[in-house]
Design a protein around this motif. Structure first.
Motif, PDB file in Angstrom:
ATOM      1  N   ASP A 124     -10.722  15.510  12.872  1.00 15.34           N
ATOM      2  CA  ASP A 124     -11.423  15.889  11.440  1.00 15.34           C
ATOM      3  C   ASP A 124     -11.531  17.192  11.009  1.00 15.34           C
ATOM      4  OD1 ASP A 124     -13.969  16.588  12.932  1.00 15.34           O
ATOM      5  OD2 ASP A 124     -14.733  14.743  12.829  1.00 15.34           O
ATOM      6  N   ARG A 179     -10.904  12.621  -1.664  1.00 17.34           N
ATOM      7  CA  ARG A 179     -12.224  12.181  -1.088  1.00 17.34           C
ATOM      8  C   ARG A 179     -12.896  10.944  -1.755  1.00 17.34           C
ATOM      9  NH1 ARG A 179     -15.298  17.343   1.298  1.00 17.34           N
ATOM     10  NH2 ARG A 179     -16.905  15.640   1.436  1.00 17.34           N
ATOM     11  N   TRP A 186      -9.751   8.125   2.809  1.00 15.26           N
ATOM     12  CA  TRP A 186     -10.509   7.677   3.868  1.00 15.26           C
ATOM     13  C   TRP A 186     -11.259   6.285   3.481  1.00 15.26           C
ATOM     14  CZ3 TRP A 186     -14.137  12.570   3.285  1.00 15.26           C
ATOM     15  CH2 TRP A 186     -13.299  13.705   3.891  1.00 15.26           C
ATOM     16  N   ASP A 243     -14.214   5.346   4.439  1.00 12.93           N
ATOM     17  CA  ASP A 243     -15.793   5.779   4.570  1.00 12.93           C
ATOM     18  C   ASP A 243     -16.715   4.688   4.176  1.00 12.93           C
ATOM     19  OD1 ASP A 243     -15.251   7.941   6.029  1.00 12.93           O
ATOM     20  OD2 ASP A 243     -16.115   9.253   4.736  1.00 12.93           O
ATOM     21  N   CYS A 244     -17.669   4.399   4.977  1.00 13.37           N
ATOM     22  CA  CYS A 244     -18.641   3.250   4.355  1.00 13.37           C
ATOM     23  C   CYS A 244     -19.447   3.748   3.566  1.00 13.37           C
ATOM     24  CB  CYS A 244     -19.373   2.728   5.640  1.00 13.37           C
ATOM     25  SG  CYS A 244     -18.314   1.860   6.616  1.00 13.37           S
ATOM     26  N   TRP A 269     -22.939   3.434  10.616  1.00 13.42           N
ATOM     27  CA  TRP A 269     -22.514   2.437   9.534  1.00 13.42           C
ATOM     28  C   TRP A 269     -22.222   1.117  10.059  1.00 13.42           C
ATOM     29  CZ3 TRP A 269     -18.794   6.601   7.324  1.00 13.42           C
ATOM     30  CH2 TRP A 269     -19.539   7.528   6.740  1.00 13.42           C
TER      31      TRP A 269
END
Length: 306
Positions: free
Chosen positions: A188, A9, A35, A37-38, A100
């Motif tokens: 997801d 993560r 990931w 992710d922003c 995002w």
């Protein structure tokens, strides 16, 4: 055979990745997933490092948000990693979380159109084709990779081979698009067992409409926790994700699993029977020992999964 993976993560500091990846590689875990992710960690940078630090581990990114990326650059990066680490790198693309994307000045009016154009161009570039396209979002003028990935790849390599590109999808339109334009789909951890079964049906509809044959890889994330306080941590995680009520009343939905290796393995098998080729265990955000979680998945759960 069902492949088993684990997520690193991006809420963990980047410097934690080396120990996590090496623990996964040494313990024999099939796959490590990352990931983008922003605004946490780069998918390509972390995948490059994880591949370099390991010997046999397959590494996937699920997902790269395409509004932030030029398709030619993403294809170059993917091709380079596939030549450096043959059969070990899987890439997934998604239209991104629009809030995002708005923060980054990259919000698209039609995210599904953008994803379709990106998938089509990306796969063509990775096949070694010279691509000219004047789409709504993707525009290329006679672009071809000088070093495309080498063709071929075994079934075991699956989504890591050649021109294979996965798509992240959730709604019916995106799932049908994935069947039409991608080589695999990433679902997801909010996906129930019925969601996985329904996704397979919608993906197959898209593939039939496009006249595509052959296998379509499905990767599913599964919330997982083990240890003395596993149940409490899983409930808290699902509550943060807005899933706690559904899980409390219907544990058979398959939204997550807490318990020992046998319990986790049974949950993995249920997800596989619903249609997953790869099940990726997603530790809770407050997992106290991520490296030990990886070893638990490989040493204890993997032998129990057919």
């Amino acid at each position: 055979m069902t492949a088993l993976g684990a997520v690193f993560r991006p809420q963990l500091a980047p410097e934690r990745l080396r120990g996590f990846a090496r623990a996964a590689d040494r313990s024999g875990l099939d796959e490590l997933w990352l990931w983008e992710d922003c605004f946490l960690e780069s998918g390509i940078a972390t995948a490059s490092a994880a591949l370099a630090w390991t010997e046999r581990l397959r590494v996937g990114i699920g997902l790269l948000p395409v509004p932030l990326r030029n398709v030619a650059l993403t294809a170059m990066e993917t091709a380079t990693l596939r030549r450096l680490f043959p059969g070990r790198f899987a890439v997934g693309l998604g239209h991104g979380i629009q809030d995002w994307m708005g923060q980054a000045g990259a919000r698209a009016e039609s995210p599904v159109t953008l994803l379709r154009e990106h998938l089509n161009a990306m796969r063509a570039l990775l096949r070694g084709e010279r691509v000219s396209v004047d789409g709504r979002y993707v525009k290329l003028d006679a672009v071809a990779l000088d070093w495309p990935p080498e063709a071929g790849g075994s079934e075991a390599e699956g989504a890591c081979a050649g021109a294979a590109v996965l798509a992240g999808a959730r709604g019916p339109r995106s799932l049908r698009l994935s069947g039409e334009a991608a080589d695999g789909t990433v679902l997801d951890a909010s996906s129930t067992l019925e969601d996985v079964r329904a996704a397979r049906r919608l993906i197959d509809e898209g593939r039939a409409a496009a006249g595509r044959t052959g296998h379509h890889t499905v990767v599913v994330y599964l919330h997982a926790a083990t240890g003395a306080d596993a149940g409490h941590r899983l409930r808290a995680e699902l509550e943060r994700e807005g899933l706690a009520t559904a899980h409390a009343h219907r544990p058979d939905l398959g939204l997550g699993v807490a318990g020992d290796a046998a319990t986790v393995a049974k949950a993995v098998q249920r997800v596989a029977e619903a249609g997953a080729d790869t099940v990726v265990l997603q530790p809770t955000a407050d997992e106290p020992d991520p490296e030990n979680f990886v070893r638990f998945a490989a040493d204890q759960v993997r032998p129990l999964v057919p």
